[in-house]
Design a protein around this motif. Structure first.
Motif, PDB file in Angstrom:
ATOM      1  N   ARG A 316       0.827  -1.212   0.000  1.00  0.00           N
ATOM      2  CA  ARG A 316       0.000   0.000   0.000  1.00  0.00           C
ATOM      3  C   ARG A 316       0.855   1.254   0.000  1.00  0.00           C
ATOM      4  NH1 ARG A 316      -4.878   2.019   4.080  1.00  0.00           N
ATOM      5  NH2 ARG A 316      -4.732   4.194   3.480  1.00  0.00           N
ATOM      6  N   ARG A 368       4.061  -0.903  13.839  1.00  0.00           N
ATOM      7  CA  ARG A 368       3.463   0.089  12.948  1.00  0.00           C
ATOM      8  C   ARG A 368       4.233   0.033  11.629  1.00  0.00           C
ATOM      9  NH1 ARG A 368       5.901   4.975  16.566  1.00  0.00           N
ATOM     10  NH2 ARG A 368       8.087   4.689  15.998  1.00  0.00           N
ATOM     11  N   ASP A 415      -5.493  -7.509  16.689  1.00  0.00           N
ATOM     12  CA  ASP A 415      -4.433  -6.570  16.368  1.00  0.00           C
ATOM     13  C   ASP A 415      -3.095  -7.293  16.471  1.00  0.00           C
ATOM     14  OD1 ASP A 415      -4.103  -3.861  15.500  1.00  0.00           O
ATOM     15  OD2 ASP A 415      -5.778  -3.389  16.833  1.00  0.00           O
ATOM     16  N   ILE A 459      -4.164  -0.815   7.449  1.00  0.00           N
ATOM     17  CA  ILE A 459      -5.466  -0.139   7.524  1.00  0.00           C
ATOM     18  C   ILE A 459      -5.294   1.367   7.363  1.00  0.00           C
ATOM     19  CG2 ILE A 459      -5.419   0.012  10.045  1.00  0.00           C
ATOM     20  CD1 ILE A 459      -8.550  -0.735   7.931  1.00  0.00           C
ATOM     21  N   GLY A 460      -4.111   1.853   7.686  1.00  0.00           N
ATOM     22  CA  GLY A 460      -3.725   3.231   7.383  1.00  0.00           C
ATOM     23  C   GLY A 460      -2.391   3.189   6.666  1.00  0.00           C
ATOM     24  N   VAL A 461      -1.959   4.344   6.204  1.00  0.00           N
ATOM     25  CA  VAL A 461      -0.656   4.392   5.535  1.00  0.00           C
ATOM     26  C   VAL A 461       0.435   3.884   6.481  1.00  0.00           C
ATOM     27  CG1 VAL A 461       1.050   5.940   4.514  1.00  0.00           C
ATOM     28  CG2 VAL A 461      -1.374   6.286   4.046  1.00  0.00           C
ATOM     29  N   SER A 462       0.317   4.255   7.758  1.00  0.00           N
ATOM     30  CA  SER A 462       1.351   3.910   8.740  1.00  0.00           C
ATOM     31  C   SER A 462       0.833   3.005   9.845  1.00  0.00           C
ATOM     32  CB  SER A 462       1.912   5.191   9.370  1.00  0.00           C
ATOM     33  OG  SER A 462       2.393   6.072   8.382  1.00  0.00           O
ATOM     34  N   THR A 463      -0.378   2.510   9.686  1.00  0.00           N
ATOM     35  CA  THR A 463      -0.996   1.697  10.746  1.00  0.00           C
ATOM     36  C   THR A 463      -1.319   0.305  10.228  1.00  0.00           C
ATOM     37  OG1 THR A 463      -1.971   3.687  11.699  1.00  0.00           O
ATOM     38  CG2 THR A 463      -2.887   1.590  12.412  1.00  0.00           C
ATOM     39  N   THR A 465      -2.919  -3.649  11.104  1.00  0.00           N
ATOM     40  CA  THR A 465      -3.855  -4.386  11.948  1.00  0.00           C
ATOM     41  C   THR A 465      -4.104  -5.740  11.313  1.00  0.00           C
ATOM     42  OG1 THR A 465      -5.988  -4.222  13.097  1.00  0.00           O
ATOM     43  CG2 THR A 465      -5.949  -3.543  10.788  1.00  0.00           C
TER      44      THR A 465
ATOM     45  N   ARG B 163     -12.596   3.537  13.377  1.00  0.00           N
ATOM     46  CA  ARG B 163     -11.238   4.017  13.689  1.00  0.00           C
ATOM     47  C   ARG B 163     -11.161   5.513  13.405  1.00  0.00           C
ATOM     48  NH1 ARG B 163      -7.414  -0.424  13.565  1.00  0.00           N
ATOM     49  NH2 ARG B 163      -8.391  -2.355  12.872  1.00  0.00           N
ATOM     50  N   SER B 185       3.844  10.071  15.261  1.00  0.00           N
ATOM     51  CA  SER B 185       5.164  10.491  15.731  1.00  0.00           C
ATOM     52  C   SER B 185       6.101  10.709  14.550  1.00  0.00           C
ATOM     53  CB  SER B 185       5.740   9.451  16.690  1.00  0.00           C
ATOM     54  OG  SER B 185       5.913   8.220  16.036  1.00  0.00           O
ATOM     55  N   ARG B 188       6.326  14.317  10.280  1.00  0.00           N
ATOM     56  CA  ARG B 188       5.348  13.760   9.335  1.00  0.00           C
ATOM     57  C   ARG B 188       4.850  14.795   8.334  1.00  0.00           C
ATOM     58  NH1 ARG B 188       4.485   8.868  11.732  1.00  0.00           N
ATOM     59  NH2 ARG B 188       3.395   8.138   9.893  1.00  0.00           N
ATOM     60  N   ARG B 189       4.441  14.258   7.201  1.00  0.00           N
ATOM     61  CA  ARG B 189       3.671  15.038   6.237  1.00  0.00           C
ATOM     62  C   ARG B 189       2.198  14.752   6.481  1.00  0.00           C
ATOM     63  NH1 ARG B 189       3.756  12.544   1.632  1.00  0.00           N
ATOM     64  NH2 ARG B 189       4.350  10.624   2.639  1.00  0.00           N
ATOM     65  N   VAL B 191      -0.908  13.224   5.369  1.00  0.00           N
ATOM     66  CA  VAL B 191      -1.361  12.244   4.389  1.00  0.00           C
ATOM     67  C   VAL B 191      -2.688  11.686   4.883  1.00  0.00           C
ATOM     68  CG1 VAL B 191      -0.845  10.034   3.299  1.00  0.00           C
ATOM     69  CG2 VAL B 191       1.008  11.621   3.817  1.00  0.00           C
ATOM     70  N   VAL B 192      -3.662  11.650   4.014  1.00  0.00           N
ATOM     71  CA  VAL B 192      -4.971  11.105   4.393  1.00  0.00           C
ATOM     72  C   VAL B 192      -4.809   9.673   4.903  1.00  0.00           C
ATOM     73  CG1 VAL B 192      -7.175  10.310   3.446  1.00  0.00           C
ATOM     74  CG2 VAL B 192      -6.286  12.562   2.823  1.00  0.00           C
ATOM     75  N   ASP B 193      -5.466   9.372   6.012  1.00  0.00           N
ATOM     76  CA  ASP B 193      -5.444   8.026   6.608  1.00  0.00           C
ATOM     77  C   ASP B 193      -4.018   7.570   6.910  1.00  0.00           C
ATOM     78  OD1 ASP B 193      -8.199   7.971   6.308  1.00  0.00           O
ATOM     79  OD2 ASP B 193      -8.129   6.842   4.425  1.00  0.00           O
ATOM     80  N   ASP B 194      -3.176   8.499   7.340  1.00  0.00           N
ATOM     81  CA  ASP B 194      -1.799   8.117   7.642  1.00  0.00           C
ATOM     82  C   ASP B 194      -1.772   7.169   8.838  1.00  0.00           C
ATOM     83  OD1 ASP B 194       0.889   7.912   7.987  1.00  0.00           O
ATOM     84  OD2 ASP B 194       1.274  10.031   8.332  1.00  0.00           O
ATOM     85  N   CYS B 195      -2.207   7.644   9.992  1.00  0.00           N
ATOM     86  CA  CYS B 195      -2.259   6.794  11.182  1.00  0.00           C
ATOM     87  C   CYS B 195      -3.705   6.685  11.644  1.00  0.00           C
ATOM     88  CB  CYS B 195      -1.414   7.385  12.302  1.00  0.00           C
ATOM     89  SG  CYS B 195       0.346   7.375  11.944  1.00  0.00           S
ATOM     90  N   VAL B 196      -4.094   5.469  11.980  1.00  0.00           N
ATOM     91  CA  VAL B 196      -5.465   5.284  12.450  1.00  0.00           C
ATOM     92  C   VAL B 196      -5.427   4.597  13.806  1.00  0.00           C
ATOM     93  CG1 VAL B 196      -6.300   5.148  10.082  1.00  0.00           C
ATOM     94  CG2 VAL B 196      -5.890   3.052  11.353  1.00  0.00           C
ATOM     95  N   SER B 197      -6.477   4.862  14.573  1.00  0.00           N
ATOM     96  CA  SER B 197      -6.550   4.309  15.930  1.00  0.00           C
ATOM     97  C   SER B 197      -6.862   2.826  15.864  1.00  0.00           C
ATOM     98  CB  SER B 197      -7.666   5.019  16.690  1.00  0.00           C
ATOM     99  OG  SER B 197      -8.917   4.641  16.131  1.00  0.00           O
ATOM    100  N   LYS B 198      -6.802   2.187  17.009  1.00  0.00           N
ATOM    101  CA  LYS B 198      -7.362   0.847  17.104  1.00  0.00           C
ATOM    102  C   LYS B 198      -8.878   0.963  16.999  1.00  0.00           C
ATOM    103  CE  LYS B 198      -3.586  -1.040  19.829  1.00  0.00           C
ATOM    104  NZ  LYS B 198      -3.000  -1.802  18.705  1.00  0.00           N
ATOM    105  N   ILE B 227     -13.110   6.014   9.889  1.00  0.00           N
ATOM    106  CA  ILE B 227     -13.243   4.978   8.862  1.00  0.00           C
ATOM    107  C   ILE B 227     -13.824   3.721   9.498  1.00  0.00           C
ATOM    108  CG2 ILE B 227     -11.390   5.869   7.408  1.00  0.00           C
ATOM    109  CD1 ILE B 227      -9.532   3.728   8.571  1.00  0.00           C
TER     110      ILE B 227
END
Lengths: 483, 246
Positions: A316, A368, A415, A459-463, A465, B163, B185, B188-189, B191-198, B227
């Protein structure tokens, strides 16, 4: 003396190279001229020459026990409705000097010989050769055409033509009045598959049945029509000996033949074959299962994942799987400006595990995705785990940070985490399947307290799961890059 | 030579920053500080003032109505310091009273150090919230900054396994209903949907999202949406800052 030393070193190198290659399958996967591998009532089955066949609970550990009456050679099997049709040939093949042969079809409701539903019925002849005509009716294989619902059977050997006939999918009998059509010469062990508007005819070139000296290899041609003409990548008709190379000898395997397509769902495709000889298994003929890739409309043989130390890269984003830890900067870097051209060039060693890991927690650490920076917290050693079972083509693997026992594990909340020590528990075991585009799907053997089949997903660019595999998206596709 | 290098580098760095600020101002035309040095009080074209009526998330699910606090001064020479440990400390420091619980109103003020900072209720005109231009339009500092943002999302029903999805420039941390949801952390730039929560649960009705974005040099901004399990945006949410008072 020098020569002797060199030879020992060379032999050791060869041995190490061979050792690094995975076994075909384990248990007792001994078989010749295998049918397509088929899944029935929770088990995998494959049938071979001489009667009987193999059973596996997981597609990796195989043992004898499948039952196919009739003897003969080179069977095939297909599941249509509530029937499993089995075909095989008797006579011909040049065995005992003859090419007169009959091909039989019979059916059973289950392949499990312990089931009360098991029992072959209605055996009948669907194709023959008289021993003189330009065909030897052995090595039959089914194709149920997904576009028409018609059932086809290809057969033949090097003795004359490969032919195709049409059968009735409701009974397995030959369609009345159907005439055989010649579709190839100079090959055997054919199998036909359909994909994206093309019919692919796979067959074997080379010499069979000579152990590690067998030159058997699998070739392919394709056609827009089920009855041909089948041409290879150079446009040569298979009726004139054409065939694009798919797979031959490699490592300790010799003589792959008898292609069979194994669709495992979610777009994961593999193929079965036999290797005429596996040096690691005493030179026996063994069952092989390998990934099937597709490139420019042609099938390509993938390699089963063998392990090693890699960056695990997200298709991705191109980002790398990493421990979620503080980034440790490499010290001693000088700006590019202001440096003398005459300054001596001194290589700088890469960051060590000790330097990187000094900021790591000793407990569980999350993961991550991040920019790949060739750092120890991004290097993963992937190792086959013995006696932990497997899946079609491979054993389960452990995924640990290189140089440590810190292992990737699935968690009960679907996860991911790394645990300080690999214990062998099933949530720390990983199935790695190569997908048809050459990327990989990575799936835990189990997710604690769950029966869900989830895979590593960006699920994200940097995440990252665990989520359901989406064959149409790059978010569940991964690459293994050598550091 | 070494001495000269040590002396010259801070001077060069200062000149670079000054030049950069100058270029930024010049490139932004009528927005913010004019050539004559006067402050442009308009947020346009990056923001409009938030209205009293609820605002739907945009077609891609982005939350575009926020209460933004004027930037807190955080002298940061370089974003290379943004390790997880540094950020966790920076984001969990209390800068003003009730920082982790307050849902302010437009015009509310807090005191941070010797500065009074004001909350502004704004609607971003794009999918992202441009904090650089927020600060610029108010003639506030744009670099070496910590921004706080709060919004109130109204969900038509309880939604499980969603999320919180964030992109930010630079690092940031986000909380949903008082609990830490996700941290971005590093340098960063956006970016859409870069980091998402659990996986989280959105309550039926009011849900409070709080965020903190930190940046040294560079353009600060963020984009936030929810999302679903498949990574698809949730688009049937609305934002109503008045909800916080109910």
């Amino acid at each position: 003396m020098k020569f002797k030393t060199l030879m020992i070193a060379f032999s050791t190198l060869i041995f190490l190279c061979l050792s690094n290659q995975a076994l075909a399958q384990i248990g007792k996967p001994y078989i010749h001229d295998p049918s397509t591998v088929i899944f029935c009532d929770g088990k995998y089955y494959v049938f071979g020459t001489g009667g009987g066949g193999l059973i596996s609970d997981d597609g990796w550990v195989w043992h004898s026990g499948a039952v196919r009456p009739g003897g003969g050679v080179a069977p095939d099997v297909i599941h249509i409705g509530d029937r499993y049709y089995v075909t095989y040939a008797k006579g011909g093949g040049g065995l005992a000097g003859g090419h007169a042969s009959n091909i039989y079809v019979m059916w059973t409701k289950t392949l499990d010989p312990k089931s009360p539903e098991f029992g072959f019925k209605d055996e009948h002849i669907v194709a023959s050769s008289n021993g003189v005509e330009d065909c030897d009716a052995i090595d039959p294989a089914f194709l149920l055409d997904p576009t028409t619902g018609k059932l086809w059977l290809t057969y033949g050997t090097f003795y004359g033509y490969i032919r195709i006939v049409e059968l009735d999918p409701k009974t397995g009998e030959r369609i009345q009045g159907n005439k055989p059509i010649d579709i190839a010469i100079d090959c055997e062990a054919t199998d036909m598959i359909y994909r994206d508007g093309w019919y692919y005819l796979l067959g074997d070139h080379g010499t069979c049945c000579d152990g590690a000296n067998s030159t058997y290899n699998i070739v392919v041609g394709r056609s827009k029509n089920v009855t041909g003409p089948f041409r290879d990548n150079m446009g040569v008709n298979m009726l004139k000996g054409g065939g694009k190379f798919l797979v031959g000898a490699s490592g300790h395997f010799f003589g792959p033949g008898h292609f069979g397509l194994l669709k495992l769902g979610d777009g994961v495709e593999k193929f079965s074959c036999h290797y005429e000889s596996d040096l690691k298994q005493g030179g026996r003929s063994v069952l092989g299962i390998r990934p099937l890739l597709w490139k420019d409309g042609w099938p390509v043989a993938g390699d089963n994942f063998r392990g090693g130390t890699f960056e695990i890269q997200s298709e991705r984003s191109g980002y790398a799987l990493e421990l979620a830890v503080d980034f440790v900067r490499m010290s001693g870097m000088q700006p590019f400006w202001g440096r003398s051209l005459d300054e001596p060039v001194k290589p700088i060693p890469p960051q060590t595990l000790a330097e990187d890991s000094k900021v790591w927690s000793t407990g569980n650490i999350n993961v991550r995705l991040g920019d790949y920076m060739v750092r120890p917290h991004q290097e993963w050693t992937i190792t086959p785990v013995e006696n932990a079972g497997g899946y079609p083509g491979s054993p389960y693997f452990k995924i640990t940070i290189a140089g440590t026992n810190r292992a990737l594990a699935a968690t009960a909340d679907s996860d991911l985490v790394t645990v300080p020590e690999f214990t062998g528990s099933p949530e720390q075991l990983w199935r790695i399947d190569q997908l048809t585009d050459g990327t990989y799907r990575i799936m835990p053997k189990v997710i604690p307290n769950s029966k869900a089949r989830l895979v590593l997903t960006a699920i994200g660019v940097s995440t990252i799961t665990l989520a359901k595999f989406d064959s149409k998206s790059d978010k569940s596709r991964w690459n293994f890059k050598k550091p | 030579m070494n001495k000269l290098y040590k002396v010259m580098m801070p001077i060069l760095s200062l000149l670079t920053v000054i030049a950069y600020e100058g270029c930024s101002a010049a490139s932004n035309g009528a927005i913010g500080k004019s050539a004559g040095g006067k402050v442009n009080s308009s947020y346009a074209p990056y923001f409009t003032k938030a209205t009293q009526s609820p605002k739907e998330v945009d077609v891609e699910g982005f939350l575009t109505r926020w209460l933004l606090l004027e930037p807190i001064n955080k002298p940061i020479r370089s974003n290379t310091v943004f390790t997880d440990s540094y950020l966790r400390q920076a984001f969990n420091t209390e800068y003003f009273p009730n920082q982790f619980t307050v849902v302010p109103k437009n015009g509310d003020k807090v005191t941070v150090g010797d500065k009074d900072l004001e909350w502004h209720a704004l609607d971003a005109t794009g999918f992202n919230v441009n904090l650089f231009h927020f600060a610029f339009s108010l003639n506030k500092q744009k670099y070496g900054v910590l921004f706080w943002a709060v919004t109130v999302v109204n969900s038509p029903r309880e939604m499980r396994n969603v999320r919180l999805s964030v992109g930010s420039n630079s690092a940031s941390m986000w909380w949903l209903n008082g609990k830490e949801a996700v941290m971005l952390s590093g340098d960063r730039r956006m970016v859409v949907d870069d980091c998402v929560s659990k996986r989280l649960t959105l309550n039926k009705g009011k849900n409070i999202i709080r965020g903190a974005v930190i940046n040294g040099p560079g353009l600060s901004n963020f984009c936030v949406r929810f999302i679903d399990e498949n990574g698809e945006p949730i688009t049937n949410l609305s934002v109503n800052l008045n909800k916080a008072e109910e």
